[in-house]
Design a protein around this motif. Structure first.
Motif, PDB file in Angstrom:
ATOM      1  N   LEU A   1      32.953 -35.504  75.613  1.00  0.00           N
ATOM      2  CA  LEU A   1      31.521 -36.367  75.376  1.00  0.00           C
ATOM      3  C   LEU A   1      32.786 -38.235  75.027  1.00  0.00           C
ATOM      4  O   LEU A   1      32.368 -38.489  75.190  1.00  0.00           O
ATOM      5  CB  LEU A   1      31.107 -35.678  74.176  1.00  0.00           C
ATOM      6  N   LEU A   2      33.560 -37.840  74.204  1.00  0.00           N
ATOM      7  CA  LEU A   2      33.993 -39.360  73.615  1.00  0.00           C
ATOM      8  C   LEU A   2      34.845 -39.431  75.043  1.00  0.00           C
ATOM      9  O   LEU A   2      34.110 -40.700  75.213  1.00  0.00           O
ATOM     10  CB  LEU A   2      34.454 -38.950  72.704  1.00  0.00           C
ATOM     11  N   ASN A   3      35.688 -38.327  76.240  1.00  0.00           N
ATOM     12  CA  ASN A   3      35.839 -39.575  76.655  1.00  0.00           C
ATOM     13  C   ASN A   3      34.885 -39.838  78.031  1.00  0.00           C
ATOM     14  O   ASN A   3      35.750 -40.767  78.889  1.00  0.00           O
ATOM     15  CB  ASN A   3      37.246 -37.852  77.428  1.00  0.00           C
ATOM     16  N   THR A   4      34.288 -38.726  78.142  1.00  0.00           N
ATOM     17  CA  THR A   4      32.990 -38.981  79.032  1.00  0.00           C
ATOM     18  C   THR A   4      32.791 -40.531  79.303  1.00  0.00           C
ATOM     19  O   THR A   4      31.591 -41.730  79.758  1.00  0.00           O
ATOM     20  CB  THR A   4      32.143 -38.337  79.365  1.00  0.00           C
ATOM     21  N   TYR A   5      32.396 -41.026  77.600  1.00  0.00           N
ATOM     22  CA  TYR A   5      31.574 -42.279  77.516  1.00  0.00           C
ATOM     23  C   TYR A   5      32.665 -43.681  76.783  1.00  0.00           C
ATOM     24  O   TYR A   5      31.965 -44.783  76.173  1.00  0.00           O
ATOM     25  CB  TYR A   5      30.394 -42.078  76.419  1.00  0.00           C
ATOM     26  N   SER A   6      34.486 -43.552  76.982  1.00  0.00           N
ATOM     27  CA  SER A   6      35.158 -43.651  76.297  1.00  0.00           C
ATOM     28  C   SER A   6      35.095 -44.947  74.854  1.00  0.00           C
ATOM     29  O   SER A   6      35.284 -45.687  74.099  1.00  0.00           O
ATOM     30  CB  SER A   6      35.315 -45.249  77.234  1.00  0.00           C
ATOM     31  N   LEU A   7      34.147 -43.315  74.504  1.00  0.00           N
ATOM     32  CA  LEU A   7      33.928 -43.248  73.154  1.00  0.00           C
ATOM     33  C   LEU A   7      35.499 -43.885  71.844  1.00  0.00           C
ATOM     34  O   LEU A   7      36.426 -42.919  71.974  1.00  0.00           O
ATOM     35  CB  LEU A   7      32.951 -42.905  72.363  1.00  0.00           C
ATOM     36  N   THR A   8      35.226 -44.456  70.634  1.00  0.00           N
ATOM     37  CA  THR A   8      36.288 -45.097  69.710  1.00  0.00           C
ATOM     38  C   THR A   8      36.458 -44.454  68.731  1.00  0.00           C
ATOM     39  O   THR A   8      35.636 -44.684  68.647  1.00  0.00           O
ATOM     40  CB  THR A   8      37.881 -46.140  70.204  1.00  0.00           C
ATOM     41  N   ASP A   9      36.987 -43.506  68.101  1.00  0.00           N
ATOM     42  CA  ASP A   9      36.655 -43.836  66.466  1.00  0.00           C
ATOM     43  C   ASP A   9      37.563 -44.317  66.107  1.00  0.00           C
ATOM     44  O   ASP A   9      38.295 -45.310  65.949  1.00  0.00           O
ATOM     45  CB  ASP A   9      37.923 -41.943  65.938  1.00  0.00           C
ATOM     46  N   ALA A  10      36.415 -45.498  65.117  1.00  0.00           N
ATOM     47  CA  ALA A  10      36.271 -46.416  64.665  1.00  0.00           C
ATOM     48  C   ALA A  10      36.870 -46.281  63.275  1.00  0.00           C
ATOM     49  O   ALA A  10      38.216 -47.731  63.379  1.00  0.00           O
ATOM     50  CB  ALA A  10      35.124 -47.233  64.105  1.00  0.00           C
ATOM     51  N   THR A  11      38.108 -45.265  62.620  1.00  0.00           N
ATOM     52  CA  THR A  11      38.868 -45.387  61.854  1.00  0.00           C
ATOM     53  C   THR A  11      40.485 -46.003  62.395  1.00  0.00           C
ATOM     54  O   THR A  11      40.948 -46.413  62.275  1.00  0.00           O
ATOM     55  CB  THR A  11      39.003 -44.750  61.457  1.00  0.00           C
ATOM     56  N   LYS A  12      39.780 -45.400  63.880  1.00  0.00           N
ATOM     57  CA  LYS A  12      41.614 -45.870  64.928  1.00  0.00           C
ATOM     58  C   LYS A  12      41.124 -48.165  65.220  1.00  0.00           C
ATOM     59  O   LYS A  12      42.623 -47.393  65.815  1.00  0.00           O
ATOM     60  CB  LYS A  12      41.423 -44.797  65.564  1.00  0.00           C
ATOM     61  N   VAL A  13      40.815 -47.926  65.696  1.00  0.00           N
ATOM     62  CA  VAL A  13      40.462 -49.124  65.883  1.00  0.00           C
ATOM     63  C   VAL A  13      41.417 -50.435  65.441  1.00  0.00           C
ATOM     64  O   VAL A  13      41.808 -50.871  66.140  1.00  0.00           O
ATOM     65  CB  VAL A  13      38.565 -49.608  66.363  1.00  0.00           C
ATOM     66  N   ASN A  14      40.846 -50.569  64.553  1.00  0.00           N
ATOM     67  CA  ASN A  14      41.998 -51.847  63.565  1.00  0.00           C
ATOM     68  C   ASN A  14      43.205 -51.005  62.818  1.00  0.00           C
ATOM     69  O   ASN A  14      43.200 -51.465  61.515  1.00  0.00           O
ATOM     70  CB  ASN A  14      40.712 -52.322  62.942  1.00  0.00           C
ATOM     71  N   ASP A  15      43.537 -49.974  62.935  1.00  0.00           N
ATOM     72  CA  ASP A  15      44.948 -49.242  62.263  1.00  0.00           C
ATOM     73  C   ASP A  15      45.864 -49.331  62.877  1.00  0.00           C
ATOM     74  O   ASP A  15      46.322 -49.018  64.025  1.00  0.00           O
ATOM     75  CB  ASP A  15      43.937 -47.769  62.501  1.00  0.00           C
ATOM     76  N   ASP A  16      47.278 -50.131  62.084  1.00  0.00           N
ATOM     77  CA  ASP A  16      47.814 -50.846  62.657  1.00  0.00           C
ATOM     78  C   ASP A  16      48.874 -49.976  62.126  1.00  0.00           C
ATOM     79  O   ASP A  16      49.832 -50.224  61.863  1.00  0.00           O
ATOM     80  CB  ASP A  16      47.914 -52.292  62.235  1.00  0.00           C
ATOM     81  N   ASP A  17      48.259 -48.913  61.032  1.00  0.00           N
ATOM     82  CA  ASP A  17      49.434 -48.382  60.456  1.00  0.00           C
ATOM     83  C   ASP A  17      49.392 -47.044  60.653  1.00  0.00           C
ATOM     84  O   ASP A  17      48.846 -45.777  60.764  1.00  0.00           O
ATOM     85  CB  ASP A  17      48.853 -48.238  58.497  1.00  0.00           C
TER      86      ASP A  17
END
Length: 181
Positions: free
Chosen positions: A100-116
């Motif tokens: 599901l996530l790959n089909t629509y290129s959805l990203t976990d929002a906790t990982k969007v700005n996670d530089d740590d």
């Protein structure tokens, strides 16, 4: 499981919000069927425009993506359990969610700005964002998540809100901001 879709206007653009409550039982057919149904639902002509726009999928997914990072449990003696890789039910359900996530290129929002890159778990600050606490107080998991479309990746900031003890789940918060870039 349940699914609700709403739209709202933000910064003169339409944003779609899909609220998900995935089945909580461990029957792999039920969970897999639910995730596969969502994937096929957004292929229908009447809903095809949603994944092409600004889209947020949020809710209680009742599955973790990574057992070692998204769960924390302790034994009766207070030491941390080593979380295994789960059983076939877990893997089949996770594969359906990943599809599901790959089909629509959805990203976990906790990982969007996670530089740590630090995977160290600090339970006192809820660093890993556990959103579920079992009533035995010996198991925590990150079951509730936001997934965002590529068009929203640059204008969202994820933050956990403080634990509220009216449920076994903690509230989660996604902040959108105007991207002037």
């Amino acid at each position: 499981g349940k699914l609700q879709i709403v739209s709202f206007e933000y910064d003169n653009e339409l944003i779609y919000l899909t609220n998900v409550y995935a089945p909580s039982n461990s029957d792999k057919e039920v969970k897999c069927s639910f995730f596969n149904h969502i994937t096929s639902l957004f292929d229908q002509d009447s809903l095809k425009h949603i994944p092409e726009g600004k889209w947020i999928m949020a809710g209680d997914w009742n599955i973790v993506e990574n057992l070692s990072l998204d769960t924390y449990s302790i034994n009766d003696n207070g030491t941390r359990n080593n979380n295994n890789n789960g059983d076939a039910t877990y893997h089949d359900s996770l594969q359906a969610l990943s599809n599901l996530l790959n089909t629509y290129s959805l990203t976990d929002a906790t990982k969007v700005n996670d530089d740590d890159d630090n995977d160290e778990i600090d339970m006192t600050s809820n660093q890993m964002g556990f959103t579920f606490e079992h009533r035995n107080l010996k198991y925590w998991a990150r079951l509730d998540r936001f997934y965002v479309s590529p068009t929203l990746k640059e204008c969202c900031f994820y933050a956990n809100s403080p634990p509220i003890k009216i449920s076994d789940h903690m509230p989660i918060l996604l902040v959108l901001y105007k991207n002037d870039a």
